[in-house]
Design a protein around this motif. Structure first.
Motif, short mmCIF file in Angstrom:
data_model
loop_
_atom_site.label_atom_id
_atom_site.label_comp_id
_atom_site.label_asym_id
_atom_site.label_seq_id
_atom_site.Cartn_x
_atom_site.Cartn_y
_atom_site.Cartn_z
N TYR A 198 -2.63 -2.69 -11.46
CA TYR A 198 -3.06 -1.35 -11.07
C TYR A 198 -4.32 -1.38 -10.20
N VAL A 199 -5.18 -2.37 -10.42
CA VAL A 199 -6.33 -2.55 -9.52
C VAL A 199 -5.81 -2.83 -8.12
N GLN A 200 -4.83 -3.72 -8.04
CA GLN A 200 -4.28 -4.07 -6.73
C GLN A 200 -3.58 -2.87 -6.09
N PHE A 201 -2.84 -2.10 -6.89
CA PHE A 201 -2.17 -0.92 -6.36
C PHE A 201 -3.19 0.06 -5.80
N ALA A 202 -4.27 0.29 -6.56
CA ALA A 202 -5.33 1.20 -6.10
C ALA A 202 -5.93 0.71 -4.79
N ASN A 203 -6.19 -0.59 -4.70
CA ASN A 203 -6.74 -1.15 -3.46
C ASN A 203 -5.81 -0.94 -2.27
N ARG A 204 -4.52 -0.96 -2.53
CA ARG A 204 -3.55 -0.78 -1.46
C ARG A 204 -3.51 0.66 -0.96
N ILE A 205 -3.69 1.62 -1.87
CA ILE A 205 -3.53 3.03 -1.46
C ILE A 205 -4.84 3.71 -1.09
N LEU A 206 -5.98 3.16 -1.49
CA LEU A 206 -7.26 3.83 -1.21
C LEU A 206 -7.49 4.09 0.28
N PRO A 207 -7.21 3.15 1.18
CA PRO A 207 -7.38 3.47 2.60
C PRO A 207 -6.47 4.62 3.05
N ILE A 208 -5.31 4.74 2.42
CA ILE A 208 -4.36 5.78 2.80
C ILE A 208 -4.83 7.15 2.34
N ILE A 209 -5.48 7.21 1.16
CA ILE A 209 -5.96 8.49 0.64
C ILE A 209 -7.43 8.71 1.02
N ASN A 210 -7.86 7.99 2.08
CA ASN A 210 -9.21 8.16 2.63
C ASN A 210 -10.31 7.90 1.62
N TRP A 211 -10.08 6.91 0.78
CA TRP A 211 -11.08 6.50 -0.20
C TRP A 211 -11.58 7.69 -1.03
N SER A 212 -10.64 8.51 -1.43
CA SER A 212 -10.95 9.71 -2.22
C SER A 212 -10.84 9.39 -3.71
N PHE A 213 -11.98 9.38 -4.38
CA PHE A 213 -11.97 9.16 -5.82
C PHE A 213 -11.23 10.30 -6.51
N SER A 237 18.04 1.36 3.15
CA SER A 237 18.20 2.71 3.68
C SER A 237 17.60 2.79 5.08
N ASP A 238 17.98 3.80 5.81
CA ASP A 238 17.35 4.03 7.11
C ASP A 238 15.91 4.49 6.95
N GLN A 239 15.58 5.00 5.75
CA GLN A 239 14.22 5.45 5.45
C GLN A 239 13.38 4.28 4.96
N THR A 240 12.33 3.96 5.67
CA THR A 240 11.44 2.87 5.27
C THR A 240 10.49 3.36 4.18
N PHE A 241 10.35 2.56 3.13
CA PHE A 241 9.43 2.93 2.06
C PHE A 241 8.00 2.69 2.52
N SER A 242 7.10 3.63 2.19
CA SER A 242 5.71 3.51 2.59
C SER A 242 4.81 4.22 1.59
N TYR A 243 3.61 3.70 1.40
CA TYR A 243 2.63 4.36 0.54
C TYR A 243 2.03 5.59 1.20
N GLN A 244 2.36 5.84 2.44
CA GLN A 244 1.83 7.02 3.13
C GLN A 244 2.30 8.30 2.44
#
Length: 333
Positions: free
Chosen positions: A242-257, A110-117
């Motif tokens: 799921y540990v790896q997924f969390a590690n990937r998204i934590l910087p994006i969600i500002n390390w918000s528990f 797709s023209d839309q790039t997938f991102s965890y953002q």
């Protein structure tokens, strides 16, 4: 057709001679006329023919190629269709420079790039992973003697050892206190996990993807989300991925528990001591610094700057997150 009739996009990193040999190989063994070869990354090429587009991907052994072919076929057979298939376009193995090449279905992006953002996209990725795990739980018995068991903790130990060896170089780019703190988090995590590692061994087994980074999700032109690249598949409980997924998204969600525990899949996991301990391990930093030094890229100013920024800019937020984890674990004991 002559060699000159083919467009070759080498992206400034290719080898003209290799491309011509690759073209020659394909012309001899593929029943289509080759129109274009474009290098995507190391050992991965987009091939345009007069009939079909496909991805040509290199594997270091015949066994690895055949496992990938069999696994993706099994996924489709079990009803998981949001991934690619392998094409059998040649009666003989495609071999060049001791590399075996597989022909993979090209999924029009797709023209839309997938991102965890995107919060919506993160949720969609987790839903797709859940479907993938439901499917692969049925395949574990068929692949248990073919695929390895996951080695998350063993890999982390190796990364820690390598990072410590690289510290004399890393000191040129990071503050000593930052380095010492990162090493402390790793040592604490690995030592504390020693008595809790059974959590990542027990439970219902699936075939783990092994690399749930955003670039292994592809938005198709049909707007469906696809899961791709199964080079690191292994057998274990979903908590490992799921540990790896969390590690990937934590910087994006500002390390918000708080934001992490709001996600349905993580609500039960963040109540588990072993999972929390694993979140403290700085696997992303170790992976990237070790890779930078292994590939001798310290003179690459862009890559180095990006990595220093990744380490330093989020250091305070990461530190606060890990301190919260440690306090939660203290209350559990």
């Amino acid at each position: 057709m002559t060699m000159k009739a083919v467009t070759m996009e080498i992206n400034n990193k290719g080898d003209d001679y290799f491309f011509y040999r690759l073209l020659s190989l394909l012309q001899k063994q593929i029943p289509y006329s080759i129109k274009e070869i474009a290098r995507i990354r190391d050992d991965v090429y987009l091939i345009k023919t007069d009939q079909v587009l496909f991805i040509l991907k290199g594997y270091s052994s015949y066994q690895k190629l055949k496992i990938q072919e069999a696994f993706t076929h099994s996924l489709h057979k079990e009803g998981f269709t949001q991934t690619y298939r392998f094409y059998l376009l040649s009666e003989e193995p495609l071999i060049l420079d001791r590399m075996l090449f597989g022909c993979i279905e090209y999924i029009q992006p797709s023209d839309q790039t997938f991102s965890y953002q995107s919060k919506v996209y993160r949720k969609e990725a987790l839903a797709l992973l859940n479907t993938y795990y439901e499917t692969t739980a049925k395949l574990v018995d068929s692949y248990k003697h073919i695929l390895p068991k996951h080695q998350m903790i063993e890999k982390w130990m190796e990364r820690s050892i390598q990072f410590k060896r690289n510290v004399p170089i890393i000191r040129y780019f990071l503050d000593e206190q930052v380095i010492n703190t990162i090493v402390y988090w790793a040592d604490w995590s690995l030592a504390t996990l020693e008595t809790e590692k059974h959590f990542f061994e027990n439970g219902k087994k699936v075939i783990l993807h092994g690399d749930v980074a955003h670039h292994n999700f592809l938005r198709g032109q049909n707007e469906l989300l696809y899961l791709i690249d199964f080079d690191l598949i292994s057998i274990g409980p979903t908590s490992v991925d799921y540990v790896q997924f969390a590690n990937r998204i934590l910087p994006i969600i500002n390390w918000s528990f708080y934001q992490l525990e709001k996600m349905a899949v993580f609500q039960p996991l963040v109540k588990n001591k072993a999972f929390l301990i694993a979140l403290a391990y700085p696997t992303d930093l170790f992976r990237e610094w070790n890779r930078l030094i292994r590939q001798n890229n310290c003179k690459d100013k862009f890559t180095l700057h990006r990595l220093v920024q990744l380490t330093s800019n989020q250091f305070t937020k990461r530190k606060k997150f890990i301190h919260k984890i440690m306090k939660i674990i203290e209350k559990m004991e």
